[in-house]
Design a protein around this motif. Structure first.
Motif, PDB file in Angstrom:
ATOM      1  N   UNK A  33     -70.364 -21.919  18.064  1.00 10.35           N
ATOM      2  CA  UNK A  33     -71.058 -21.953  19.348  1.00 10.35           C
ATOM      3  C   UNK A  33     -70.338 -22.904  20.300  1.00 10.35           C
ATOM      4  N   UNK A  34     -70.337 -22.557  21.584  1.00  8.81           N
ATOM      5  CA  UNK A  34     -69.641 -23.391  22.589  1.00  8.81           C
ATOM      6  C   UNK A  34     -70.187 -24.816  22.617  1.00  8.81           C
ATOM      7  N   UNK A  35     -71.446 -25.001  22.191  1.00 13.11           N
ATOM      8  CA  UNK A  35     -72.026 -26.352  22.215  1.00 13.11           C
ATOM      9  C   UNK A  35     -71.304 -27.294  21.237  1.00 13.11           C
ATOM     10  N   UNK A  36     -70.525 -26.722  20.324  1.00  9.25           N
ATOM     11  CA  UNK A  36     -69.788 -27.569  19.367  1.00  9.25           C
ATOM     12  C   UNK A  36     -68.427 -28.011  19.893  1.00  9.25           C
ATOM     13  N   UNK A  37     -68.087 -27.585  21.113  1.00  9.06           N
ATOM     14  CA  UNK A  37     -66.778 -27.955  21.675  1.00  9.06           C
ATOM     15  C   UNK A  37     -66.563 -29.478  21.697  1.00  9.06           C
ATOM     16  N   UNK A  38     -67.584 -30.278  22.105  1.00  3.87           N
ATOM     17  CA  UNK A  38     -67.346 -31.733  22.112  1.00  3.87           C
ATOM     18  C   UNK A  38     -66.949 -32.281  20.743  1.00  3.87           C
ATOM     19  N   UNK A  39     -67.485 -31.685  19.686  1.00  7.61           N
ATOM     20  CA  UNK A  39     -67.124 -32.157  18.331  1.00  7.61           C
ATOM     21  C   UNK A  39     -65.657 -31.832  18.022  1.00  7.61           C
ATOM     22  N   UNK A  40     -65.219 -30.662  18.502  1.00  2.00           N
ATOM     23  CA  UNK A  40     -63.814 -30.290  18.300  1.00  2.00           C
ATOM     24  C   UNK A  40     -62.923 -31.257  19.094  1.00  2.00           C
ATOM     25  N   UNK A  41     -63.345 -31.563  20.323  1.00  2.00           N
ATOM     26  CA  UNK A  41     -62.574 -32.502  21.164  1.00  2.00           C
ATOM     27  C   UNK A  41     -62.455 -33.835  20.438  1.00  2.00           C
ATOM     28  N   UNK A  42     -63.590 -34.315  19.940  1.00  2.00           N
ATOM     29  CA  UNK A  42     -63.598 -35.621  19.266  1.00  2.00           C
ATOM     30  C   UNK A  42     -62.668 -35.611  18.050  1.00  2.00           C
ATOM     31  N   UNK A 202     -57.233 -23.180   9.403  1.00  4.52           N
ATOM     32  CA  UNK A 202     -56.563 -24.493   9.495  1.00  4.52           C
ATOM     33  C   UNK A 202     -57.286 -25.366  10.518  1.00  4.52           C
ATOM     34  N   UNK A 203     -57.661 -24.766  11.636  1.00  5.94           N
ATOM     35  CA  UNK A 203     -58.362 -25.524  12.676  1.00  5.94           C
ATOM     36  C   UNK A 203     -59.680 -26.070  12.134  1.00  5.94           C
ATOM     37  N   UNK A 204     -60.362 -25.246  11.364  1.00  2.00           N
ATOM     38  CA  UNK A 204     -61.643 -25.678  10.812  1.00  2.00           C
ATOM     39  C   UNK A 204     -61.458 -26.867   9.880  1.00  2.00           C
ATOM     40  N   UNK A 205     -60.430 -26.810   9.037  1.00  2.00           N
ATOM     41  CA  UNK A 205     -60.193 -27.925   8.109  1.00  2.00           C
ATOM     42  C   UNK A 205     -59.900 -29.200   8.896  1.00  2.00           C
ATOM     43  N   UNK A 206     -59.110 -29.055   9.937  1.00  2.00           N
ATOM     44  CA  UNK A 206     -58.736 -30.221  10.743  1.00  2.00           C
ATOM     45  C   UNK A 206     -59.941 -30.820  11.458  1.00  2.00           C
ATOM     46  N   UNK A 207     -60.816 -29.979  11.974  1.00  2.00           N
ATOM     47  CA  UNK A 207     -61.921 -30.486  12.793  1.00  2.00           C
ATOM     48  C   UNK A 207     -63.191 -30.786  11.993  1.00  2.00           C
ATOM     49  N   UNK A 208     -63.560 -29.903  11.080  1.00  2.00           N
ATOM     50  CA  UNK A 208     -64.842 -30.083  10.370  1.00  2.00           C
ATOM     51  C   UNK A 208     -64.689 -30.143   8.851  1.00  2.00           C
ATOM     52  N   UNK A 209     -63.469 -30.063   8.347  1.00  2.00           N
ATOM     53  CA  UNK A 209     -63.279 -30.063   6.897  1.00  2.00           C
ATOM     54  C   UNK A 209     -63.261 -28.639   6.350  1.00  2.00           C
ATOM     55  N   UNK A 210     -63.330 -28.529   5.026  1.00  2.00           N
ATOM     56  CA  UNK A 210     -63.257 -27.211   4.375  1.00  2.00           C
ATOM     57  C   UNK A 210     -64.496 -26.396   4.752  1.00  2.00           C
ATOM     58  N   UNK A 211     -64.295 -25.174   5.249  1.00  2.00           N
ATOM     59  CA  UNK A 211     -65.455 -24.370   5.658  1.00  2.00           C
ATOM     60  C   UNK A 211     -66.286 -23.894   4.460  1.00  2.00           C
ATOM     61  N   UNK A 212     -67.507 -23.500   4.734  1.00  2.00           N
ATOM     62  CA  UNK A 212     -68.366 -22.964   3.675  1.00  2.00           C
ATOM     63  C   UNK A 212     -67.764 -21.648   3.173  1.00  2.00           C
TER      64      UNK A 212
END
Ligand code: SF4
Ligand code: SF4
Length: 368
Positions: A33-42, A202-212
């Motif tokens: 969701x676009x609302x998670x963009x700030x978390x990706x930025x961080x 790869x992006x998911x691992x970098x930003x939020x860790x290993x995906x479900x």
């Protein structure tokens, strides 16, 4: 210590505005969701770039071909900026000893902190002699990099499930990566996988860790959709309007490809919603039935262009003339495993009698 992605792009003169645009694009690409963009930025502002060692085993390099076709973000951004691709068997300027030295240095410097990306299966028959590099078997080479990595991404159906090399009778004893390690493995199957999915993992691992992951170790974010539930030919399936041969009137009108051997009802992937070639098309849209390439053992399902007569895990034999009713059972079995598309199945159950009779009527019409 590696620099963060943001530090890296700042050094390259990329503006804050462009950085934020990039973060918005990759958030969407990860299916978030676009609302998670700030978390990706961080995450991209604060986390170090992940070192990646990309190894090829028994394969055709089609997955790497797919990877370099990534449209969003462009591969240059992804490979050269977001991660630190320290070694790739086919995509690096260095060669021979220099290239091997780069991989060795990464392995030593980032023990426990790098990702090992694998393309291809490992042949075990006859001591592994069927595929060797520099006098070493693929298993020996895999062990060299596997033992100190943080996690493994198995790119493509060869690495994830063995694929064509593992098809019966599997003469080289081609073995998927997850069977050879205790490290976390993320399977990204497809032959090849969708470029954006490869990048998104790869992006998911970098930003939020290993995906479900699902039961086949596939990231749910990309493999939770059943092809059949997002297919633009689905209304024709529900109405019982089927292509009977590749050059008939139904084929020209874009009717359902189930009778041409489509495996969409039992296949989970993002092809129907993310599409290929910069989101312009995908096999079923182009008139070819889904081959089920992101499922285990798809080469041994049976002849590819033959109607799916029996779905693994059920005893249902289909009568193609009553396909609308029969596939409800198959769909229900698959969906029970993946806990997805329940609403669609419920609707299909309710519509079962009507669907069958419409199918019968339409099939009579086609055969005239
Ligand atoms: S998964 Fe398909 S495209 Fe990728 S290496 Fe294997 S055969 Fe080639
Ligand atoms: S059977 Fe294949 S072509 Fe028909 S609706 Fe399902 S996925 Fe689409």
């Amino acid at each position: 210590m590696k620099e963060t992605f943001y530090e890296y792009v700042q050094k390259r003169g990329i503006s804050r505005k462009d950085f934020l645009k990039f973060c918005t694009a990759i958030t969407a690409m990860m299916g978030l969701d676009a609302s998670l963009t700030p978390k990706v930025v961080e995450a991209l502002e604060t986390k170090e770039r992940i070192p990646v060692i990309y190894k090829h085993f028994q394969e055709c390099t089609g997955c790497s071909e797919s990877f370099i076709r990534t449209a969003h973000p462009v591969v240059a951004d992804l490979i050269l900026d977001m991660i630190s691709l320290d070694y790739h068997d086919t995509l690096m300027a260095a060669a021979g000893h220099q290239a091997r030295e780069a991989a060795h240095m990464t392995k030593e410097k980032y023990k426990g902190g790098y990702i090992l990306a694998c393309e291809g299966s490992i042949p075990l028959a006859d001591g592994g002699i069927h595929s060797m590099v520099d006098g070493k078997t693929q298993l020996e080479l895999f062990r060299e990099y596997e033992k100190d990595c943080m996690a493994i991404i198995a790119y493509g159906s060869c690495a994830a499930f063995g694929n064509v090399q593992a098809a019966h009778p599997n003469p080289t004893q081609a073995t998927p990566i997850y069977k050879l390690t205790n490290k976390p493995v993320i399977n990204v199957p497809g032959c090849p996988p969708i470029a954006e999915v490869m990048a998104g993992v790869i992006t998911h691992i970098l930003t939020f860790g290993i995906p479900e992951l699902d039961i086949r170790k596939r990231p749910k974010v990309f493999y939770r959709h059943r092809i059949h539930d997002n297919c633009q030919r689905r209304p024709f399936f529900d109405a019982g309007m089927f292509v009977e041969s590749f050059d008939d009137e139904g084929a020209k009108l874009g009717w359902c490809l189930y009778k041409m051997g489509c495996k969409g009802p039992v296949t989970y992937n993002s092809c129907a919603n993310m599409k290929w070639n910069e989101g312009t098309c995908w096999p079923v849209e182009s008139g070819n039935p889904c081959l089920g390439c992101s499922e285990d053992n798809f080469w041994d399902f049976g002849p590819m262009f033959t109607t799916l007569a029996q779905v693994p895990g059920t005893n249902i034999i289909y009568n193609p003339d009553k396909v609308g009713a029969a596939v409800v059972g198959a769909a229900a079995a698959g969906v029970a495993v993946h806990a997805a598309a329940t609403v669609v199945v419920e609707k299909m159950k309710k519509d079962k009698d009507t669907t069958t009779s419409v199918a019968d009527q339409q099939n009579k019409g086609v055969s005239k």
